[in-house]
Design a protein around this motif. Structure first.
Motif, PDB file in Angstrom:
ATOM      1  N   HIS A   1      41.065  37.848  55.100  1.00 30.86           N
ATOM      2  CA  HIS A   1      41.597  37.380  53.817  1.00 30.86           C
ATOM      3  C   HIS A   1      42.144  38.548  53.012  1.00 30.86           C
ATOM      4  CE1 HIS A   1      38.862  33.558  53.795  1.00 30.86           C
ATOM      5  NE2 HIS A   1      39.878  33.477  54.653  1.00 30.86           N
ATOM      6  N   ASP A   2      43.268  38.320  52.339  1.00 32.60           N
ATOM      7  CA  ASP A   2      43.821  39.357  51.464  1.00 32.60           C
ATOM      8  C   ASP A   2      43.060  39.450  50.146  1.00 32.60           C
ATOM      9  OD1 ASP A   2      47.085  38.592  52.680  1.00 32.60           O
ATOM     10  OD2 ASP A   2      45.976  40.463  52.990  1.00 32.60           O
ATOM     11  N   ALA A   3      42.716  38.300  49.578  1.00 35.77           N
ATOM     12  CA  ALA A   3      42.128  38.269  48.246  1.00 35.77           C
ATOM     13  C   ALA A   3      40.608  38.335  48.301  1.00 35.77           C
ATOM     14  CB  ALA A   3      42.563  37.000  47.506  1.00 35.77           C
ATOM     15  N   MET A   4      40.039  39.179  47.452  1.00 34.93           N
ATOM     16  CA  MET A   4      38.592  39.292  47.351  1.00 34.93           C
ATOM     17  C   MET A   4      38.204  39.330  45.885  1.00 34.93           C
ATOM     18  SD  MET A   4      37.553  41.845  50.476  1.00 34.93           S
ATOM     19  CE  MET A   4      35.811  41.371  50.413  1.00 34.93           C
ATOM     20  N   TYR A   5      36.953  38.866  45.597  1.00 30.51           N
ATOM     21  CA  TYR A   5      36.508  38.671  44.220  1.00 30.51           C
ATOM     22  C   TYR A   5      35.048  39.098  44.070  1.00 30.51           C
ATOM     23  CZ  TYR A   5      40.472  35.433  44.344  1.00 30.51           C
ATOM     24  OH  TYR A   5      41.721  34.879  44.507  1.00 30.51           O
ATOM     25  N   TRP A   6      34.706  39.524  42.868  1.00 32.87           N
ATOM     26  CA  TRP A   6      33.316  39.736  42.482  1.00 32.87           C
ATOM     27  C   TRP A   6      33.010  38.872  41.262  1.00 32.87           C
ATOM     28  CZ3 TRP A   6      29.208  41.631  44.753  1.00 32.87           C
ATOM     29  CH2 TRP A   6      29.352  42.581  45.777  1.00 32.87           C
TER      30      TRP A   6
END
Lengths: 109, 112
Positions: A29-34
């Motif tokens: 995946h390109d998008a990552m979140y915290w």
């Protein structure tokens, strides 16, 4: 198996110390979140990254920092400037649908 | 500003009952909506994703509906089981590159 791995699962920190939470994904995946989760508050976005070497502040970025040097990795550092760091931290990645890791619980002693 | 509300905050039902969880949002201009399940001390597990052009999605005993014009989504659970006990969260996506806004969840308890 494909997924998101967060470590450590539990972490204790003394006041004034920086700590880094690890997040690794093999979903390509390109998008990552915290996100941060507190009782009664729901999930709040700390930082997100849409692509390697780029990231943006979320709603509650103060006292946190991130890096995105590799597509697979998005570590979060909780700095001593974060006033109330005790919380459950969740990492996620997305290609359409959002997938989460198992979380890291940070307790400040 | 988009706000997502889930009512009730907690729900207790006997095993075998069909139930509906509610999610409302203030801005109807959404890209998609996602339902999650969270067990205590765990991460979130994705249940269903509904695109803005869809009216509903089904997976096993779960059915999620979306009514953008009224700003509502429902998660229908058929023939509830004790293993369904968990917190259910809905999240609204503001765009293809956007970020999700989460509700605070409904804590479901299914009694044997």
């Amino acid at each position: 198996d494909g997924g998101i791995t967060q470590s450590p699962k539990y972490l204790f920190r003394k006041e004034g110390q920086n700590v880094t939470l690890s997040c690794e994904q093999n979903l390509n995946h390109d998008a990552m979140y915290w996100y941060r989760q507190d009782p009664g508050q729901g999930l709040r976005l700390i930082y997100y990254s849409q692509i390697v070497n780029d990231f943006q502040k979320g709603d509650i970025a103060e006292g946190y920092s991130v890096s995105r040097e590799k597509k697979e990795s998005f570590p979060l550092t909780v700095t001593s400037a974060q006033k109330n760091p005790t919380a459950f931290y969740l990492c996620a990645s997305r290609a359409g649908e959002l997938f989460f890791g198992e979380g890291s619980r940070l307790t400040v002693l | 500003k988009q706000e997502v509300t889930q009512i009730p905050a907690a729900l207790s039902v006997p095993e075998g009952e069909n139930l509906v969880l509610n999610c409302s949002f203030t801005d109807s201009a959404i890209y998609n909506l996602q339902w999650f399940r969270q067990d205590p001390g765990k991460g979130l597990t994705s249940l269903l994703l509904i695109q803005s052009s869809q009216r509903e999605q089904t997976s096993g005993r779960l059915n999620a509906s979306l009514d953008k014009s009224s700003g509502r989504s429902t998660l229908y659970i058929a023939a509830s089981q004790p293993g369904d006990s968990a917190t259910y969260l809905c999240a609204v996506n503001r765009g293809s590159q956007g970020n999700l806004i989460f509700g605070k969840g409904t804590k479901l308890s299914v009694k044997p």
